[in-house]
Design an enzyme around this catalytic site. Structure first.
Site, PDB file in Angstrom:
ATOM      1  NE  ARG A  68      -3.693  -0.413   2.538  1.00 57.49           N
ATOM      2  CZ  ARG A  68      -4.396  -0.696   3.596  1.00 57.49           C
ATOM      3  NH1 ARG A  68      -3.987  -0.174   4.654  1.00 57.49           N
ATOM      4  NH2 ARG A  68      -5.086  -1.739   3.606  1.00 57.49           N
ATOM      5  CE  LYS A  75      -8.009   2.777   9.012  1.00 53.66           C
ATOM      6  NZ  LYS A  75      -9.042   1.935   8.480  1.00 53.66           N
ATOM      7  CB  CYS A  78     -14.008  -4.380   1.237  1.00 55.17           C
ATOM      8  SG  CYS A  78     -14.408  -6.147   1.218  1.00 55.17           S
ATOM      9  CB  CYS A 118      -8.906  -9.756   1.899  1.00 59.29           C
ATOM     10  SG  CYS A 118      -9.204  -9.321   3.800  1.00 59.29           S
ATOM     11  CB  CYS A 172     -15.028 -10.125   6.894  1.00 61.45           C
ATOM     12  SG  CYS A 172     -13.736  -8.790   7.129  1.00 61.45           S
TER      13      CYS A 172
HETATM   14 FE1  SRM Z   1      -9.645  -2.557   5.982  1.00 61.27          FE
HETATM   15  C1  SRM Z   1      -8.006  -5.094   7.463  1.00 61.27           C
HETATM   16  C2  SRM Z   1      -8.264  -3.463   2.909  1.00 61.27           C
HETATM   17  C3  SRM Z   1     -10.180   0.652   4.546  1.00 61.27           C
HETATM   18  C4  SRM Z   1     -11.222  -1.561   8.719  1.00 61.27           C
HETATM   19  N1  SRM Z   1      -8.207  -4.047   5.273  1.00 61.27           N
HETATM   20  C5  SRM Z   1      -7.781  -4.838   6.153  1.00 61.27           C
HETATM   21  C6  SRM Z   1      -6.803  -5.685   5.398  1.00 61.27           C
HETATM   22  C7  SRM Z   1      -5.528  -5.367   5.362  1.00 61.27           C
HETATM   23  C8  SRM Z   1      -6.858  -7.348   5.748  1.00 61.27           C
HETATM   24  C9  SRM Z   1      -5.820  -7.751   6.671  1.00 61.27           C
HETATM   25  O1  SRM Z   1      -5.648  -7.363   7.906  1.00 61.27           O
HETATM   26  O2  SRM Z   1      -5.130  -8.796   6.424  1.00 61.27           O
HETATM   27  C10 SRM Z   1      -7.333  -5.583   4.001  1.00 61.27           C
HETATM   28  C11 SRM Z   1      -6.360  -5.813   2.705  1.00 61.27           C
HETATM   29  C12 SRM Z   1      -7.198  -6.699   1.618  1.00 61.27           C
HETATM   30  C13 SRM Z   1      -6.368  -6.672   0.251  1.00 61.27           C
HETATM   31  O3  SRM Z   1      -6.077  -7.640   0.046  1.00 61.27           O
HETATM   32  O4  SRM Z   1      -6.155  -5.491  -0.278  1.00 61.27           O
HETATM   33  C14 SRM Z   1      -7.953  -4.385   4.024  1.00 61.27           C
HETATM   34  N2  SRM Z   1      -9.179  -1.524   4.009  1.00 61.27           N
HETATM   35  C15 SRM Z   1      -8.813  -2.241   3.057  1.00 61.27           C
HETATM   36  C16 SRM Z   1      -8.799  -1.333   1.621  1.00 61.27           C
HETATM   37  C17 SRM Z   1      -8.095  -1.636   0.777  1.00 61.27           C
HETATM   38  C18 SRM Z   1     -10.476  -1.718   1.172  1.00 61.27           C
HETATM   39  C19 SRM Z   1     -11.202  -1.089  -0.026  1.00 61.27           C
HETATM   40  O5  SRM Z   1     -11.677  -1.642  -0.568  1.00 61.27           O
HETATM   41  O6  SRM Z   1     -10.523   0.045  -0.082  1.00 61.27           O
HETATM   42  C20 SRM Z   1      -8.819  -0.162   2.289  1.00 61.27           C
HETATM   43  C21 SRM Z   1      -7.513   0.367   2.463  1.00 61.27           C
HETATM   44  C22 SRM Z   1      -7.685   1.986   3.111  1.00 61.27           C
HETATM   45  C23 SRM Z   1      -6.162   2.535   3.194  1.00 61.27           C
HETATM   46  O7  SRM Z   1      -5.613   2.859   1.960  1.00 61.27           O
HETATM   47  O8  SRM Z   1      -5.539   2.710   4.010  1.00 61.27           O
HETATM   48  C24 SRM Z   1      -9.409  -0.405   3.737  1.00 61.27           C
HETATM   49  N3  SRM Z   1     -10.355  -0.848   6.544  1.00 61.27           N
HETATM   50  C25 SRM Z   1     -10.741   0.181   5.601  1.00 61.27           C
HETATM   51  C26 SRM Z   1     -11.587   1.165   6.561  1.00 61.27           C
HETATM   52  C27 SRM Z   1     -12.379   2.347   5.719  1.00 61.27           C
HETATM   53  C28 SRM Z   1     -11.798   3.494   6.401  1.00 61.27           C
HETATM   54  O9  SRM Z   1     -10.559   3.806   6.852  1.00 61.27           O
HETATM   55  O10 SRM Z   1     -12.250   4.522   6.015  1.00 61.27           O
HETATM   56  C29 SRM Z   1     -12.108   0.401   7.522  1.00 61.27           C
HETATM   57  C30 SRM Z   1     -13.306   0.816   8.402  1.00 61.27           C
HETATM   58  C31 SRM Z   1     -12.784   2.245   9.326  1.00 61.27           C
HETATM   59  C32 SRM Z   1     -12.011   1.737  10.517  1.00 61.27           C
HETATM   60  O11 SRM Z   1     -10.884   1.350  10.815  1.00 61.27           O
HETATM   61  O12 SRM Z   1     -12.717   1.457  11.604  1.00 61.27           O
HETATM   62  C33 SRM Z   1     -11.157  -0.813   7.535  1.00 61.27           C
HETATM   63  N4  SRM Z   1      -9.627  -3.142   7.778  1.00 61.27           N
HETATM   64  C34 SRM Z   1     -10.349  -2.592   8.832  1.00 61.27           C
HETATM   65  C35 SRM Z   1     -10.393  -3.673   9.843  1.00 61.27           C
HETATM   66  C36 SRM Z   1     -11.233  -3.396  11.276  1.00 61.27           C
HETATM   67  C37 SRM Z   1     -10.410  -2.466  12.018  1.00 61.27           C
HETATM   68  C38 SRM Z   1     -11.188  -2.498  13.384  1.00 61.27           C
HETATM   69  O13 SRM Z   1     -11.192  -1.490  14.142  1.00 61.27           O
HETATM   70  O14 SRM Z   1     -11.623  -3.609  13.881  1.00 61.27           O
HETATM   71  C39 SRM Z   1      -9.355  -4.611   9.569  1.00 61.27           C
HETATM   72  C40 SRM Z   1      -8.827  -5.894  10.476  1.00 61.27           C
HETATM   73  C41 SRM Z   1      -7.666  -5.319  11.342  1.00 61.27           C
HETATM   74  O15 SRM Z   1      -7.212  -4.437  11.375  1.00 61.27           O
HETATM   75  O16 SRM Z   1      -7.266  -6.254  11.934  1.00 61.27           O
HETATM   76  C42 SRM Z   1      -8.923  -4.226   7.961  1.00 61.27           C
HETATM   77 FE1  SF4 Z   2     -13.225  -6.689   2.989  1.00 60.19          FE
HETATM   78 FE2  SF4 Z   2     -12.959  -7.691   5.423  1.00 60.19          FE
HETATM   79 FE3  SF4 Z   2     -10.873  -7.903   3.775  1.00 60.19          FE
HETATM   80 FE4  SF4 Z   2     -11.841  -5.521   4.780  1.00 60.19          FE
HETATM   81  S1  SF4 Z   2     -10.950  -7.028   6.077  1.00 60.19           S
HETATM   82  S2  SF4 Z   2     -11.032  -5.969   2.517  1.00 60.19           S
HETATM   83  S3  SF4 Z   2     -14.004  -5.779   4.859  1.00 60.19           S
HETATM   84  S4  SF4 Z   2     -12.941  -8.895   3.548  1.00 60.19           S
END
Ligand code: SRM
Ligand code: SF4
Length: 555
Positions: free
Chosen positions: A72, A206, A425, A431, A470
């Site tokens: 990223r 964030k 997503c 993922c 998820c």
């Molecule tokens: Fe996310 C984890 C993708 C925005 C909440 N997110 C992940 C991971 C890294 C999976 C992992 O931990 O193994 C995903 C990578 C998948 C892949 O193959 O690309 C992933 N998140 C994304 C992206 C790419 C989704 C998208 O379709 O665009 C976004 C990348 C953002 C960036 O450039 O930084 C993305 N993730 C978000 C958002 C939206 C936002 O930030 O505005 C959220 C919800 C807001 C928040 O943080 O509460 C979000 N992602 C999570 C979570 C849950 C965090 C929590 O508080 O419980 C996880 C799981 C974790 O961190 O353990 C997660």
């Molecule tokens: Fe989608 Fe969950 Fe993976 Fe985020 S962590 S990219 S919500 S499947």
């Protein structure tokens, strides 16, 4: 190191960070081991801080695990130069899966990079004056900013985002050492990040900006949201909202999506010290024993907004004034051609599920590469996973439109309104946390939703539909008018009732809906909405007015 909220022992991640405060782990040694295509689980935790996720292609699991890396790139405010775009585009072809994925926080992701190419890609990203440091991990993440170019206020917020991004960047020498100099450093003894300490934050943090009346960054879903108060074309200050977040877990009521509370008004001069104070509150009060409970939103939910405001004032050494009036009426990306205040033009392009790629239907990636090379526009990524080409001379509009047409890129006005408003997503196959399909299934599902809307005369209705694989909430489905949250293969939780301005949380309508039954659930609701809606009433508002009164929320 335990949290003031808990006497439980620190989590494994906390112990790892404590042992390697430079975040180096044994990444250098692992890179030198060319026999292995993967990193250890511990190194995987450190890699995240460097902007790298070790993943595997889940489609191939039956024939054995094939490790691939997601990278990223940090892009505060989502803005890059044309030559940076071309460099990233080239890297995606040379070392990744020939796609670039625009994220919901305005960054770019590479998928499918092999371990053996990792150092080269990171070096080249840095060579294009970008970084991957701190795009993941327990630090301040990419800062979001309204993406429309040209306005003075937007430019001011872009500048602030870049400054804050720099300010909150960890100072570890390990990133440069490992990826740019290729050396083992052994600098952990005595190393301490002046801002983050030895163990960094308990979890990610964030920050997002917004300019009312458009809430295009979903500002209340951030740990800290900054709502610009504009007077005479200038930023007079910010209403600070705190404690938002989307992540939750199925079957764990202690985890929940939450919108930030509006804490009060701060001046532009107080911005940095106030956010620093908020970050240190998270650092010092966040739960370090249970990562599922470690976001700032839980601190604020449990201690209250008044406690948070007082602590913020104490740490920042300022007085926070009552919030200034503001109103959000909508979100959404600026599609199509627009005139900038300087007379140049910008073009908002719809990128299906944020994936810049060539397919058998269109060659968007090649078209963009051609346009950026020839016309050198600034490139902007939106929180709706779309793209803006900015600073275009009016004389170039026809040539750019022709290139897009020749490559089969649909014009934004040809895309149904619901599709343009909706996001998915990443989920499968990369993922590791996905329980169900999202990005891959979404275009087909939207096609079915569009047909159902067309049947009741609502084909032009821009209903916001968001899907995730998820409950982590990466496409922010809990503020959508229709949210689908993956529960198991082919099964989703159905949420309804978020609003167009993303200022209201949706509620669970059905705990489990099979993929093939989603339309069966939605079709009768669309029919009723078409009949019962008030003049100009959006679907989510009709749900909240009518359905929520008929059927109390399930959670
Ligand atoms: Fe996310 C984890 C993708 C925005 C909440 N997110 C992940 C991971 C890294 C999976 C992992 O931990 O193994 C995903 C990578 C998948 C892949 O193959 O690309 C992933 N998140 C994304 C992206 C790419 C989704 C998208 O379709 O665009 C976004 C990348 C953002 C960036 O450039 O930084 C993305 N993730 C978000 C958002 C939206 C936002 O930030 O505005 C959220 C919800 C807001 C928040 O943080 O509460 C979000 N992602 C999570 C979570 C849950 C965090 C929590 O508080 O419980 C996880 C799981 C974790 O961190 O353990 C997660
Ligand atoms: Fe989608 Fe969950 Fe993976 Fe985020 S962590 S990219 S919500 S499947």
């Amino acid at each position: 190191m335990t949290s003031p909220l808990s006497s439980a022992p620190p989590s494994a991640n906390e112990l790892l960070k404590l042992a390697h405060p430079t975040l180096d782990g044994t990444i250098t040694q692992a890179l030198a081991d060319t026999q292995s295509d993967r990193f250890s689980d511990d190194d995987n935790q450190f890699l995240k801080f460097h902007g790298i996720y070790q993943e595997d292609d889940r489609d191939l699991r039956k024939t054995g695990k094939k490790y691939i890396m997601m990278i990223r790139v940090r892009v505060p405010g989502g803005v890059i130069t044309p030559w940076q775009y071309l460099a990233l585009d080239r890297l995606s072809d040379q070392y990744a899966n020939h796609t670039l994925r625009i994220t919901s926080r305005q960054t770019l992701q590479f998928h499918g990079v092999l371990k053996s190419s990792l150092a080269t890609v990171i070096r080249e990203i840095n060579g294009s004056l970008l970084t991957t440091l701190a795009t993941c991990g327990d630090v301040v993440r990419n800062i979001t900013v309204p993406p429309s170019p040209g306005e003075a206020v937007g430019a001011e917020l872009q500048l602030q985002a870049r400054k804050l991004s720099e300010f909150f960047s960890p100072i570890t020498p390990a990133y440069h050492g490992i990826w740019l100099d290729g050396k083992e450093l052994n600098l952990n003894d005595g190393f301490i990040d002046p801002l983050y300490g030895k163990t960094y934050l308990p979890r990610k943090f964030k920050i997002g900006f917004a300019i009312p009346p458009v809430n295009d960054t979903d500002v209340f879903t951030n740990d800290v949201g900054l709502i610009a108060i504009v007077e005479e074309g200038k930023v007079a200050g910010y209403n600070l909202a705190a404690g938002g977040g989307m992540g939750r877990s199925h079957g764990n009521e202690a985890t929940f999506a939450r919108l930030g509370d509006v804490i009060g008004f701060i001046t532009p001069e107080q911005l940095e010290q106030t956010i620093l104070a908020a970050v240190t509150i998270h650092r010092d009060f966040g739960d370090r024993s249970n990562r599922k409970h470690a976001r700032l939103k839980y601190v604020i939910a449990e201690r209250g907004a008044d406690w948070f405001r007082a602590e913020l004032e104490r740490r920042a050494g300022i007085r926070i004034h009552p919030a200034q009036p503001f109103v959000f009426t909508r979100q959404g990306d600026p599609f199509g051609w627009h005139t900038q205040p300087d007379g140049k033009r910008f073009l908002g392009l719809f990128i299906e599920t944020g994936r810049i790629q060539d397919t058998d239907r269109h060659r968007t990636k090649t078209a963009l590469q051609t346009i950026v090379e020839r016309f050198q526009p600034e490139v902007r990524f939106t929180p709706g996973n779309n793209l803006i080409l900015a600073n275009i001379q009016p004389a170039d509009i026809d040539a750019i439109t022709k290139i897009l047409d020749e490559h089969g890129v649909p014009r934004p006005e040809q895309i149904p309104a619901v599709r343009r408003a909706s996001t998915a997503c990443v989920a499968l196959p990369t993922c590791g946390l996905a329980l169900a399909e999202s990005e891959r299934a979404f275009p087909g599902l939207l096609g079915r939703i569009e047909s159902a809307l067309g049947e009741v005369g609502l084909a032009d209705q821009p209903i916001i539909v968001r899907i995730t694989g998820c409950p982590n909430g990466c496409s922010r489905p809990y503020v959508a008018e229709i949210g689908l949250v993956g529960k198991a293969p082919g099964k989703y939780q159905l949420y309804l009732g978020g609003n167009e301005a993303a200022t209201r949380l949706a509620r669970v309508w059905k705990e489990v809906v099979k993929d093939e039954d989603i339309l069966g659930e939605l079709r009768p609701l669309f029919a009723r909405y078409a009949q019962e809606r008030l003049d100009g009433e959006h679907f989510g508002d009709w749900v909240a007015r009518v359905l929520w009164n008929e059927q109390p929320a399930q959670s």
